[in-house]
Design a protein around this motif. Structure first.
Motif, short mmCIF file in Angstrom:
data_model
loop_
_atom_site.label_atom_id
_atom_site.label_comp_id
_atom_site.label_asym_id
_atom_site.label_seq_id
_atom_site.Cartn_x
_atom_site.Cartn_y
_atom_site.Cartn_z
N ARG A 22 13.14 32.51 -20.01
CA ARG A 22 12.45 31.57 -19.13
C ARG A 22 12.03 30.31 -19.87
NH1 ARG A 22 9.32 36.35 -16.15
NH2 ARG A 22 11.06 36.98 -14.86
N GLY A 23 12.94 29.80 -20.70
CA GLY A 23 12.72 28.53 -21.38
C GLY A 23 11.95 28.61 -22.69
N ARG A 24 11.47 29.79 -23.05
CA ARG A 24 10.70 29.94 -24.30
C ARG A 24 11.53 30.73 -25.30
NH1 ARG A 24 4.63 31.47 -23.08
NH2 ARG A 24 4.29 30.10 -24.84
N ASN A 25 11.44 30.34 -26.56
CA ASN A 25 12.20 31.01 -27.60
C ASN A 25 11.77 32.47 -27.72
OD1 ASN A 25 14.06 31.22 -29.68
ND2 ASN A 25 12.51 30.79 -31.23
N ALA A 26 12.74 33.38 -27.60
CA ALA A 26 12.45 34.81 -27.72
C ALA A 26 12.81 35.32 -29.11
CB ALA A 26 13.22 35.60 -26.66
N THR A 27 13.97 34.91 -29.63
CA THR A 27 14.37 35.32 -30.97
C THR A 27 15.50 34.45 -31.47
OG1 THR A 27 14.90 37.24 -32.33
CG2 THR A 27 16.09 37.04 -30.28
N THR A 28 15.70 34.48 -32.77
CA THR A 28 16.79 33.77 -33.42
C THR A 28 17.56 34.77 -34.27
OG1 THR A 28 15.49 31.73 -33.50
CG2 THR A 28 17.39 31.86 -34.95
N LEU A 29 18.87 34.78 -34.11
CA LEU A 29 19.72 35.70 -34.86
C LEU A 29 20.62 34.90 -35.79
CD1 LEU A 29 20.80 37.93 -31.85
CD2 LEU A 29 18.97 38.41 -33.49
N ARG A 30 20.77 35.40 -37.00
CA ARG A 30 21.61 34.72 -37.99
C ARG A 30 22.57 35.73 -38.62
NH1 ARG A 30 16.48 32.76 -38.55
NH2 ARG A 30 16.26 30.51 -38.37
N GLY A 31 23.64 35.22 -39.17
CA GLY A 31 24.57 36.04 -39.96
C GLY A 31 25.24 37.14 -39.16
N GLU A 32 25.26 38.32 -39.78
CA GLU A 32 25.96 39.46 -39.19
C GLU A 32 25.35 39.90 -37.86
OE1 GLU A 32 26.87 43.99 -40.53
OE2 GLU A 32 26.97 42.45 -42.08
N ARG A 33 24.03 39.80 -37.74
CA ARG A 33 23.38 40.18 -36.48
C ARG A 33 23.81 39.24 -35.36
NH1 ARG A 33 17.48 40.93 -36.13
NH2 ARG A 33 18.10 42.36 -34.50
N ALA A 34 23.98 37.96 -35.65
CA ALA A 34 24.42 37.00 -34.64
C ALA A 34 25.84 37.32 -34.18
CB ALA A 34 24.34 35.58 -35.18
N VAL A 35 26.69 37.70 -35.10
CA VAL A 35 28.08 38.04 -34.76
C VAL A 35 28.11 39.30 -33.88
CG1 VAL A 35 30.29 38.79 -35.71
CG2 VAL A 35 29.02 36.95 -36.82
#
Length: 76
Positions: A22-35
């Motif tokens: 709903r327009g608010r940042n919930a999480t950021t994924l990087r690297g292997e987790r993002a893939v």
């Protein structure tokens, strides 16, 4: 139980994935987790996958917990 809704995600050129609710940042994924997230969201129900990855989903036991004797008198 209602289906999760209101989630969206963006993939940056560096591979970072930003999930918002709903327009608010919930999480950021990087690297292997993002893939892994990107593969999973493309193969399944995107709203449910994003809810699970962010931890913003119902477990189905809210009514049982609300009616437990320990929680009597607590209303939210």
């Amino acid at each position: 139980m209602p289906r999760p809704s209101g989630f969206s995600y963006t993939t940056r050129p560096d591979g970072t994935v930003h999930i918002t609710h709903r327009g608010r940042n919930a999480t950021t994924l990087r690297g292997e987790r993002a893939v892994k997230f990107t593969e999973e969201v493309e193969s399944g129900d995107a709203q449910e996958v994003m809810a699970r990855w962010t931890g913003s989903y119902k477990f189905g036991n809210e009514r049982t917990a609300r009616n437990h004797p320990r929680n009597q008198g607590r209303r939210s």
